[in-house]
Design an enzyme around this catalytic site. Sequence first.
Site, mmCIF file in Angstrom:
data_model
loop_
_atom_site.group_PDB
_atom_site.id
_atom_site.type_symbol
_atom_site.label_atom_id
_atom_site.label_comp_id
_atom_site.label_asym_id
_atom_site.label_seq_id
_atom_site.Cartn_x
_atom_site.Cartn_y
_atom_site.Cartn_z
ATOM 1 C CG ASN A 146 -0.372 -0.043 2.515
ATOM 2 O OD1 ASN A 146 0.812 -0.333 2.638
ATOM 3 N ND2 ASN A 146 -1.140 0.228 3.541
ATOM 4 C CD GLU A 200 2.344 -0.532 10.363
ATOM 5 O OE1 GLU A 200 1.281 -1.196 10.429
ATOM 6 O OE2 GLU A 200 2.631 0.218 9.426
ATOM 7 C CB CYS A 256 -1.699 -0.311 8.762
ATOM 8 S SG CYS A 256 -0.513 1.007 8.642
HETATM 9 O O1 G3H Z 1 -0.648 1.332 5.959
HETATM 10 C C1 G3H Z 1 0.093 1.731 6.833
HETATM 11 C C2 G3H Z 1 0.670 3.068 6.795
HETATM 12 O O2 G3H Z 1 1.706 3.171 7.723
HETATM 13 C C3 G3H Z 1 -0.370 4.145 7.008
HETATM 14 O O3 G3H Z 1 0.150 5.376 6.714
HETATM 15 O O4 G3H Z 1 -1.489 6.828 7.921
HETATM 16 O O5 G3H Z 1 0.050 7.778 6.230
HETATM 17 O O6 G3H Z 1 -1.833 6.312 5.532
HETATM 18 P P1 G3H Z 1 -0.830 6.633 6.575
#
Ligand code: G3H
Length: 505
Positions: free
Chosen positions: A178, A273, A307
């Site tokens: 993602n 993570e 996430c």
């Molecule tokens: O998908 C996991 C990422 O660490 C989320 O990052 O809050 O900038 O979308 P974000």
Amino acid sequence: MATDAQPIARAGGFYEELPAGCGAYKFYLDGAWRESSSGKQVSISNPTTQGVAFRVQACTPAEVDLMFEAAKAAQKPWARTPLWKRAQALHAAARLMREHPQPIADALVAEVAKPRKDSMAEVIRSADLIDYTAEEGVRYLGEGKLLTSDSFPGNERNKLCLESRVPLGVVLCIPPFNYPVNLAVSKIAPALMAGNAVVIKPPTQGSVAAIHMIQCFHRAGLPPGVINLATGRGSEIGDYLTTHSSAGCISFTGGDTGIAICKKASMVPLQMELGGKDVCIVCADADIALAARSIVKGAFSYSGQRCTAVKIVLVENAVAEELVDQVLEGVRQLTVGSPEDDASITPVISKSSADFIESLVHDARAKGARLRMDYRREGNLIWPLVVDDVTEGMRLAWEEPFGPVLPVMRVEGVEQAVAHCNASELALQGCVFTRDVERAVRISDAMETGSVQINAAPARGPDHFPFQGFRASGIGSQGIRNSLQMMTKVKSTVINLATPSYTMG
Ligand code: G3H
């Protein structure tokens, strides 16, 4: 409809050397782009067309060995390169990313169906992250500590301990689909700044964006071997990489695979993570319009494939009707379509992901949840959906859809909401909406999650903020300063004096 792979790089351009004659992108070893001796390629699916977007090399374990060898050989001279020069190299890579962002963004659109504007935003955010890491690195790593022995009982001032931070060696970086660029540089930049070398294994879908990003480091003139990039199926080289004896640290973002990596990895620092079931608690005294706006953005950006997306709303009964009405109003404004058209909701990453999301919806419906709009799916494209009256017995109460489906659970009071939050195995972020600051702080204190946002949806950024998950959501803390710290170890040098240092004068 299947389409054939079309390399993005155009002849004569900055990215010219990346695809091989056969159209498959090369991998990066010891400062050069190469074709795999396997003669095999991996096809990358376009989530929108379900055809082949690109092809990459299927690297072999022997090539992985070569990458670690090259990285080990390059690491020591790199660690001896002055900090300011390492920072200069990072700034040069960031500048090149800003000057040549389009092919990186185009790859994101094609490989992971990220809307066009968001794809470009990811590239620019990544360049900013690299620059900040270079600046933070020269300051943080340029400082040390001095301890004197007379601070401990029974000691004279005859020992001076110099504490500094030294690199770990080779950092294995594994970013998720993602954010294949941003969550790659959030690992690569601190690793390099700290004097480590890097082996990166991008996600299969996301490989080509990562390859273009690595070209910026290549053209920035990083010494050969300091960065290496392996492509191929995780199922074929994943274990080989993560159990490699030369990996001195693993930084991984992704799903359950991370738990398997933790179990198999040797005694090296891990930064993991692994997703979240981010709760959004809406109190009866909340600014409902603000909460609804934040929920719609938080739950549905990039079709919920973050996430940190809002993964369940826990709303006090007294305001539930008003909140859900406003959320539905916002969801109806979302556009559904292709990433090229910058639709708000685009196809999810794969058919299996869409099937999984669908199974959660079916389970909730069968157990009495109310679907507040029609469930609709075409291929990997799932229309945004609010599932109301979710209860503890439904999978949607606990599992993360990683798609455009928002469960709402109505609760008697905040205690019930906090209890639900704390019972979840996934504990990345959470948020709470209330006008009462004291209440917000008390709720935040009670929520056992890595971060709590007050009056805003969960989010990782700004990228220098600490970012961590509790329980099954991860190990260690990210954020630029924390990653610099995690990718180094403490070294003490003790100067022993023949006499206490205060005997003169
Ligand atoms: O998908 C996991 C990422 O660490 C989320 O990052 O809050 O900038 O979308 P974000």
